[in-house]
Write a protein that holds these residues in place. Sequence first.
Motif, PDB file in Angstrom:
ATOM      1  N   ASN A  21      -0.235 -25.854   7.416  1.00 23.98           N
ATOM      2  CA  ASN A  21       1.077 -25.674   6.236  1.00 23.98           C
ATOM      3  C   ASN A  21       1.515 -26.831   6.636  1.00 23.98           C
ATOM      4  OD1 ASN A  21      -0.746 -23.803   4.918  1.00 23.98           O
ATOM      5  ND2 ASN A  21       1.043 -22.151   5.206  1.00 23.98           N
ATOM      6  N   ALA A  22       1.369 -28.022   6.820  1.00 25.31           N
ATOM      7  CA  ALA A  22       2.533 -28.976   7.989  1.00 25.31           C
ATOM      8  C   ALA A  22       3.399 -29.704   6.674  1.00 25.31           C
ATOM      9  CB  ALA A  22       1.896 -29.589   8.170  1.00 25.31           C
ATOM     10  N   SER A  23       4.152 -30.239   6.849  1.00 23.41           N
ATOM     11  CA  SER A  23       5.184 -30.765   6.040  1.00 23.41           C
ATOM     12  C   SER A  23       5.339 -32.711   6.020  1.00 23.41           C
ATOM     13  CB  SER A  23       6.873 -30.693   6.277  1.00 23.41           C
ATOM     14  OG  SER A  23       7.105 -31.165   7.235  1.00 23.41           O
ATOM     15  N   TYR A  24       5.522 -33.072   5.253  1.00 19.27           N
ATOM     16  CA  TYR A  24       5.230 -34.460   5.313  1.00 19.27           C
ATOM     17  C   TYR A  24       5.900 -34.957   6.039  1.00 19.27           C
ATOM     18  CZ  TYR A  24       4.373 -35.144  -0.089  1.00 19.27           C
ATOM     19  OH  TYR A  24       3.239 -35.354  -1.492  1.00 19.27           O
TER      20      TYR A  24
ATOM     21  N   THR B  50      -3.409 -29.983   9.536  1.00 19.65           N
ATOM     22  CA  THR B  50      -2.063 -29.883   8.353  1.00 19.65           C
ATOM     23  C   THR B  50      -2.785 -28.651   7.349  1.00 19.65           C
ATOM     24  OG1 THR B  50      -2.196 -32.447   7.987  1.00 19.65           O
ATOM     25  CG2 THR B  50      -1.030 -31.132   6.210  1.00 19.65           C
TER      26      THR B  50
ATOM     27  N   ILE C  36       3.682 -35.086   9.288  1.00 22.55           N
ATOM     28  CA  ILE C  36       1.577 -35.984   9.192  1.00 22.55           C
ATOM     29  C   ILE C  36       1.850 -36.596   9.992  1.00 22.55           C
ATOM     30  CG2 ILE C  36       1.091 -34.017   7.385  1.00 22.55           C
ATOM     31  CD1 ILE C  36       1.666 -36.151   5.152  1.00 22.55           C
TER      32      ILE C  36
END
Lengths: 118, 627
Positions: B450-453, B446, B456
Amino acid sequence: MKKYVSLFLLLFLLGLPSIVYEDNDSRYEKLSKSLLCPVCQGETLFDSPSEYADDMRGVLKEQIANGLSDEQIMNYWTLRFGERINTNPHDTNPFLLLIPIFLGALFAYVFYKKVRND
Amino acid sequence: MISSIGILLTWVGSLNLIILFFSNNKKIFQSLVRINLLIHFMLFCLLEIGLFLDDFSIYYVANHSAATTPPIYKFASLWGSLDGSILLWNFVLSIYFYLYIKFYKSTTEIYDIKIFALIILFFNGFTIFSSSPFAGCVQLASIGCQDFTLLPFQDLVISDTGRGPNPLLQNHPLMAIHPPILYLGYIGLVLPFVISTSELFNNYKDENWIKVAEKATYFPWLFLTAGITLGAAWSYEVLGWGGYWAWDPVENVSFIPWLLATAFLHSSKTQIKEQTLINWNYVLSCLMFLSVIFGTFITRSGVLISVHAFSNGNIGTYLLIGLVMFTGLFVYIGIKNVNYFKSSKKVEHLFGRSGFFVANNIVLSASALIVLIGTTYPIFYESFFSKQLTMGRSFYDILVGPLLLILIYLMVFSTRVSKVNLNLKDWLGQNQNQINLSLILSIIFTVYFNASYKFIITIFGSILLIIVISKNILIRFKKTKLQGKYWTGQISHLGVGIFAVGLIMNVTQSYSNEIIISAGDEVNFGDKEFLILSPFEEIKSEKNVINLPIKFNNKEKYASLNIFKNSSQQAISSPAVFRNIESDTYVTIKVIDEDKYKLIFRENYGIFILWLGLGISSASFLTRIRK
């Protein structure tokens, strides 16, 4: 002990995106992905390598630079090319999503009823 | 000459099938099935000979091949358009008929022979009455042929040069193998249909039908998976848009049978072990084949537009008749067996093996239903509101995405599932270390990406799936060899986990940029530097190619623009792909304006991981085919 480590890590993971994530998709990317290239077979403006699509992308970029809203831009294109140019019709017509959700849920319910010992 | 022989041989083939339909003697029908295979093999070879000899008195050859077409694409022209692909369709059906007799036939009854013969006869009928790949040319067009005859020994006219295959189809050798492999999967789903309908037609049924049907589905499933994967690879390598799956109608109708077949491979196991879901298994085993015919109908009848669209003719009506006929058979036999279906046991343990399979089947079938609805929406919308509708990617992302996420977690918890309910507390206790490791890896993932909600939860599930299964495999591997059905499934699930990670990376991380350059320029894209060298033109017999060499890290690759002769279609852009484990840099020429080049640079993440996962998943099934 390990359980608490897991719980801590899980909470940390869930909180992470609010710190690290930023939406990088530009308006151009979003809009060109939701417009169909009218002379191609099923490709969006964003994907299509055709010259015609290239001209359309030029117009779209100009519209964004001139500060038109998403709605104005979509209206411009649907007026000229018809509704089929919009590849996300469910954004304005929620029934397109609700029908499959309802049918899917109905299927799951009937299936469940049939196999359970009631 | 070839035209006449082909037409006559098609008639002989159909006559043979009619005799086969009425024959009751084992020895006789066994020979007739072999003769049927031989005839269809000869028809296949005959059309290939026609293509290689440039026999332009044949309507199909004049319109879908040219003297200048390179040999490999001449060979592939046989399935490059509708009439020829029906020939391949019938040939594959005949192969399966033969394989069925040799490997799968378990009863002494003969309903299976009759149903199978009827199916091939039906598709043969189309080449006799409607349009045949051997039809002779009776009227020329400016290029190629205008009109044809379905009768042998007519006065034929010969065009000077052929029209050549669709440019898209002669741009990459993958095109020569993708359709036959896909057909072997797609059409192979006829086997479970024949097995379950013929067995249940019987009043004294053998309870083993489900085992035979399951076994017969492995081979087609494997080829369907490989075929879809090759199609995706072809799309990535050739179409120049940087993607591999577009939710195009023709892709969808190959995905629907795949989803149903995957569901069947799971649900059949609960019937074998616990005698549950008997009625549902009957439905699924037939639905796979019916969805194949339905899919062919909606994509080949001209009611939908897609990259794969062929000429239409009256194939639509013909397929619709077939669909009604085969569905009728399915419904009739279903009604006949209402009492038998009542013997199906109920599912006792919702969190036991059967429960998991039920959940799996609900999710997979619901996905198939949603894909079907999305694909057919435009047809309904146009007939009710007279307006055209396009269902793009996000419709499927919104609806199918969450279902696939559920599947991942089902796979995680089903690593150790028995007949009785799973004890969640025990499971968590046993997998504590794996859970923590997965959480740490997900956090790294993450932060790094820079992963988003949205992603994840999928990332965590996929990593957990990979780690839990890997640990099981490692422990087991030290003790014994990996044997048995359980491991086939687990390794296959491991592949799905890897695939999911690649997919998430691809969807969330990829980016692109339009860059206008001249030869000699240096381009900075991401943190990489590319050198654009001088372009040169290559003149081949069937096309002119403008190659633009691009240099990166001492590797030189061409992005090219293919301009096909004899074709009104636009130029096709072939990408230069610099491959890497984490991400590919994918460069296509969009427009050439004098000495300026408009290039699209794409950084496509996770492509290698995606193929790796699919490869592992498919390979796990190889061991099952022999048994």
